[in-house]
Design an enzyme around this catalytic site. Structure first.
Site, mmCIF file in Angstrom:
data_model
loop_
_atom_site.group_PDB
_atom_site.id
_atom_site.type_symbol
_atom_site.label_atom_id
_atom_site.label_comp_id
_atom_site.label_asym_id
_atom_site.label_seq_id
_atom_site.Cartn_x
_atom_site.Cartn_y
_atom_site.Cartn_z
ATOM 1 N NE ARG A 12 36.093 34.654 31.777
ATOM 2 C CZ ARG A 12 36.768 34.617 30.633
ATOM 3 N NH1 ARG A 12 36.238 35.540 29.978
ATOM 4 N NH2 ARG A 12 38.051 33.866 29.932
ATOM 5 N N GLY A 13 34.638 32.129 36.048
ATOM 6 C CA GLY A 13 36.240 32.616 37.182
ATOM 7 C C GLY A 13 34.982 32.574 39.102
ATOM 8 N NE ARG A 39 33.040 30.050 30.589
ATOM 9 C CZ ARG A 39 34.386 30.568 30.784
ATOM 10 N NH1 ARG A 39 35.094 30.708 30.790
ATOM 11 N NH2 ARG A 39 34.508 29.903 32.573
ATOM 12 C CG ASN A 82 33.376 39.056 40.621
ATOM 13 O OD1 ASN A 82 34.439 38.592 40.953
ATOM 14 N ND2 ASN A 82 33.184 38.229 39.124
ATOM 15 C CD GLN A 141 52.738 41.211 43.575
ATOM 16 O OE1 GLN A 141 53.805 41.190 44.014
ATOM 17 N NE2 GLN A 141 51.737 40.257 44.129
ATOM 18 C CE1 TYR A 147 43.181 43.464 39.885
ATOM 19 C CE2 TYR A 147 43.944 43.024 41.292
ATOM 20 C CZ TYR A 147 42.828 42.451 41.210
ATOM 21 O OH TYR A 147 42.329 41.398 41.481
ATOM 22 N N PRO A 177 39.696 38.654 48.345
ATOM 23 C CG PRO A 177 38.705 37.309 46.280
ATOM 24 C CD PRO A 177 39.766 39.228 47.149
ATOM 25 C CE1 TYR A 179 48.578 36.124 42.593
ATOM 26 C CE2 TYR A 179 49.237 36.719 45.176
ATOM 27 C CZ TYR A 179 49.058 36.997 43.922
ATOM 28 O OH TYR A 179 50.481 38.103 43.799
ATOM 29 C CB ILE A 180 41.008 32.329 42.962
ATOM 30 C CG1 ILE A 180 41.336 33.240 44.196
ATOM 31 C CG2 ILE A 180 40.256 31.648 43.442
ATOM 32 C CD1 ILE A 180 40.957 32.537 46.262
#
Length: 240
Positions: A12-13, A39, A82, A141, A147, A177, A179-180
């Site tokens: 996913r993603g 899924r 990932n 952040q 994270y 990455p 913001y996706i």
């Protein structure tokens, strides 16, 4: 049969896009997932990619899982770390479990999976490892000390492991990455998302396919002179 690739969180993603891109590039892909059987099975049927369920935070599960992949598909030539989770909150509200869960999955998972494949790659004289970091591991952040720490650790992990693998043609790189446009980001309230996009010089969210194309390059046969690097794909939001 082409190179065998394992993509963690690969159903996913961003992980889904990576799995599909590596398959299109001619690799035999194994996509791992943590818990959503429906899924994952739908993804497998739709795309002809074998899926495997285990928790990347569980060291023994990673070792056993990779052994099963190799029994089914052959030696693992490519690993894409990932899989990741978030447990966002401020330091005042963050308990130790929220800290540990993110560190164990996002950073510990990189160690666990690399441990399972690295020695074999060295022995065969070929390997490609790509670790998915984050812009928030580079810039930090608010509300993400767990994270950001884990993702920042991934960048250091990448540089150190790259030095160990270099003489055996095992490259280790990272992608950070920005913001996706994934389900996770799409769930952000519209007014908050607008503020995020306003800070991105190219004035849009990234696409998962754009991250996947970076992975395809770094895992390719002709990328052997690139190792210990972090490729930032963030629309110019953070230049580091």
């Amino acid at each position: 049969m082409g190179r065998v690739a394992v993509v963690t969180g690969g159903t996913r993603g961003i992980g889904e896009a990576i799995s599909l891109a590596l398959k299109e590039a001619g690799m035999t892909v194994a996509a791992t997932y943590a818990g959503n059987d429906d899924r994952a099975n739908a993804f497998s049927v739709a795309n002809g990619i074998k899926v495997y369920r285990w928790d990347v935070a569980d060291h023994e599960a990673c070792m056993a899982g990779v052994r099963q992949v190799e029994a089914d598909l052959g030696p693992v030539d490519v690993l894409v770390n990932n899989a990741g989770i978030t447990r966002d909150t401020t330091m005042k509200r963050m308990d130790h479990q929220k800290w540990q869960d993110v560190i164990d999955t996002n950073l510990g998972g990189c160690f666990n999976m690399a441990k399972a494949v690295f020695e074999g790659m060295q022995a065969r004289g070929y390997g490609r490892i790509v670790n998915i970091g984050s812009i928030n591991g580079q810039a930090g952040q608010y509300g993400q000390v767990n994270y950001a720490a884990a993702k920042s650790g991934i960048h250091g992990f990448t540089k150190a492991l790259a030095q160990e693998g270099a003489r055996n043609n095992v490259t280790v790189n990272a992608i950070a990455p920005g913001y996706i446009d994934t389900d996770m980001v799409s769930a952000v309230p519209e007014e908050v998302l607008a503020k995020i996009v306003a800070k991105i010089p190219v004035n849009r969210l990234g696409k998962a396919s754009e991250i996947a194309k970076g992975v395809v390059f770094l895992t390719g046969e002709d990328s052997g002179f690139v190792t210990g690097s972090t490729l930032s794909i963030n629309g110019g939001q953070h230049m580091y």
